[in-house]
Scaffold this motif. Structure first.
Motif, PDB file in Angstrom:
ATOM      1  N   LEU A 240       0.874  -1.239  -0.021  1.00 21.35           N
ATOM      2  CA  LEU A 240      -0.069   0.008  -0.192  1.00 21.35           C
ATOM      3  C   LEU A 240       0.753   1.112   0.080  1.00 21.35           C
ATOM      4  O   LEU A 240       0.751   2.066  -0.870  1.00 21.35           O
ATOM      5  N   GLU A 244       0.666   4.137  -3.106  1.00 18.17           N
ATOM      6  CA  GLU A 244      -0.260   5.170  -2.781  1.00 18.17           C
ATOM      7  C   GLU A 244       0.458   6.442  -3.317  1.00 18.17           C
ATOM      8  O   GLU A 244       0.035   7.486  -3.944  1.00 18.17           O
ATOM      9  N   SER A 269      -1.659   0.681 -11.720  1.00 19.65           N
ATOM     10  CA  SER A 269      -2.084   1.167 -10.375  1.00 19.65           C
ATOM     11  C   SER A 269      -3.185   0.674  -9.818  1.00 19.65           C
ATOM     12  O   SER A 269      -3.507   0.218  -8.744  1.00 19.65           O
ATOM     13  N   LEU A 273      -4.419  -1.974  -6.962  1.00 18.30           N
ATOM     14  CA  LEU A 273      -5.081  -1.633  -5.596  1.00 18.30           C
ATOM     15  C   LEU A 273      -6.216  -2.757  -5.665  1.00 18.30           C
ATOM     16  O   LEU A 273      -7.011  -2.878  -4.781  1.00 18.30           O
ATOM     17  N   GLN A 351      -8.067   2.092   3.341  1.00 24.44           N
ATOM     18  CA  GLN A 351      -7.153   3.012   2.343  1.00 24.44           C
ATOM     19  C   GLN A 351      -7.001   2.405   0.827  1.00 24.44           C
ATOM     20  O   GLN A 351      -6.990   3.259  -0.081  1.00 24.44           O
ATOM     21  N   ALA A 352      -6.900   1.138   0.953  1.00 22.20           N
ATOM     22  CA  ALA A 352      -6.855   0.678  -0.668  1.00 22.20           C
ATOM     23  C   ALA A 352      -8.258   0.872  -1.432  1.00 22.20           C
ATOM     24  O   ALA A 352      -8.114   1.254  -2.431  1.00 22.20           O
ATOM     25  N   LEU A 355      -8.281   4.587  -2.419  1.00 20.22           N
ATOM     26  CA  LEU A 355      -7.418   5.176  -3.595  1.00 20.22           C
ATOM     27  C   LEU A 355      -8.076   4.322  -4.836  1.00 20.22           C
ATOM     28  O   LEU A 355      -8.073   5.056  -5.899  1.00 20.22           O
TER      29      LEU A 355
END
Length: 444
Positions: A240, A244, A269, A273, A351-352, A355
């Motif tokens: 991550l 990020e 990307s 993710l 958080q993944a 994003l």
């Protein structure tokens, strides 16, 4: 010529010449149980009438047939021997069953699988050994179906993370890490994989007595479980942290810079993710299921102790009260441990997902931007097509006057200028009329 026996009803009589059925002598024989059918030697030599002869009892052959015949003989002795024979037959069947598992692969012509594992003892001793599946099941007390979750040859079928608790072992399947944790040792499969190396790097320092700092040491199986969960979550967090900043840079560049390289980086990307979010979500679901099942947690606590679980109340029952108190404290410690790693896993997964949502919104923005550009291009193409149509009408008029036919206008000096002016004015007027029509219909 061979002579015919004087007694036609004798079982040893052999007729050298086959006779019709109605001429054969009839006699009444006593009804006896039929013995196994066989052929006498004289009948095979003479080729005449074949009579049943008793055959000797079959001997126990070697290999699989011998085992089958021996089992039949044991069953007959069991029926004749009563209770004592039944106990002897059970002990004989158990001894044969212990070796039958090892002989299954040989009888089928299949080589028994052998695993190359790293064994880590509770005091930190590390050794590499090769162990067969039969030896693995015998030493760990597992069943054959239990090993499917940690079998390296079935990694495509067992990609979901799992933590299975059995009476004498804990089976860990966390990505590329496959291990079996027991009371005094742990067996690690695929120890050269990234997950196996990260697990060893975290586990070995924990087993060093110098790193305990005088505090109470956790049970070995709990050290193994914590090291496995920590190594897995740290790998997810590293991925991550690597993805990020790259996604943040792309989100700043993409609205004003649409190139093939930038779009390809965005695609890669986004793929990373998606994979990261899927793995973190699977691990989070495994931890949630484990926290919701206190029975599995208590089975971890009583492993290696003289304790059992009550089938009705599911309470811990120990012969020594101190062990029960320690098991209850370890249960709370395991719950706190799992909740801690669950929070870290949820943070990584959230958080993944954020994003990934930002990348998807950027893709939607890029799609809208490209659509607006295509719309502008389509408007320009439509205007050019309208202008081309108006000029083509003027070319049609010029083509009509260009035919080699007499029209009586070529003799006048003003006819050329009048025709040219009319074509130009008509083309411009037609263009504006078409433009106003398209505007009124909201096509442009």
């Amino acid at each position: 010529m061979a002579s015919v026996s004087s007694s036609p009803c004798s079982p040893q009589a052999v007729l050298p010449i086959p006779l019709p059925l109605h001429l054969l002598p009839r006699c009444r024989l006593p009804r006896l149980p039929l013995p196994p059918l066989g052929l006498s030697a004289c009948a095979r030599r003479a080729g005449g009438l074949l009579l049943p002869l008793p055959l000797p009892a079959p001997r126990a052959a070697e290999g699989n047939d011998g085992r089958a015949v021996a089992e039949e003989q044991d069953s007959e002795e069991e029926e004749r021997g009563g209770d004592g024979g039944a106990r002897d037959a059970d002990s004989a069947g158990a001894s044969r069953g212990s070796g039958r598992f090892a002989a299954d692969y040989v009888s089928l012509g299949i080589k028994e699988p052998v695993y190359e594992v790293i064994e880590v003892k509770s005091h930190g001793r590390v050794s590499t050994e090769k162990i067969s599946r039969r030896q693995l099941l015998k030493s760990s007390g597992l069943r054959l179906r239990d090993t499917r979750s940690v079998d390296p040859s079935l990694w495509l079928m067992n990609s979901m993370p799992s933590l299975l608790v059995r009476e004498q072992a804990i089976l860990l399947n966390l990505g590329s890490l496959r291990a079996i944790a027991m009371h005094e040792r742990v067996l690690i499969f695929n120890y050269n994989s990234p997950g196996g190396k990260a697990f060893l790097e975290l586990l070995l320092p924990r087993l060093n007595p110098r790193n305990i700092n005088g505090g109470p040491a956790m049970p070995f199986q709990l050290e193994v479980v914590e090291a496995a969960l920590l190594s897995r979550i740290q790998r997810l967090e590293r991925r991550l942290m690597h993805v990020e900043p790259r996604v943040a840079t792309l989100l700043e560049v993409l609205p004003n810079r649409l190139t093939g390289d930038v779009l390809e980086q965005l695609r890669l990307s986004k793929q990373s993710l998606v994979e990261l979010g899927s793995r973190a979500g699977d691990l989070k679901q495994m931890l949630i299921d484990l926290l919701e099942d206190p029975h599995e947690i208590r089975r971890i606590c009583i492993m290696g102790r003289n304790c059992t679980l009550d089938k009705l109340s599911d309470d811990v029952e120990c012969s020594v009260p101190l062990e029960k108190h320690i098991a209850e404290e370890e249960e709370e410690e395991i719950e706190m441990l799992l909740e801690n790693y669950l929070q870290r896993c949820e943070s990584c997964h959230g958080q993944a997902e954020r994003l990934l949502d930002s990348a998807r919104e950027m893709e939607d923005s890029i799609a809208v931007n490209l659509s607006s550009r295509r719309l502008e291009v389509s408007r320009v193409e439509l205007l050019l097509q309208v202008g081309t149509f108006c000029v083509a009408v003027g070319a049609l008029i010029a083509g009509i006057f260009g035919m080699n036919l007499t029209s009586y206008l070529e003799t006048n000096s003003w006819a050329f200028w009048a025709t040219t002016g009319g074509i130009a004015v008509g083309a411009v007027a037609g263009f504006f009329l078409m433009y106003r029509y398209l505007k009124a219909r909201k096509i442009l």
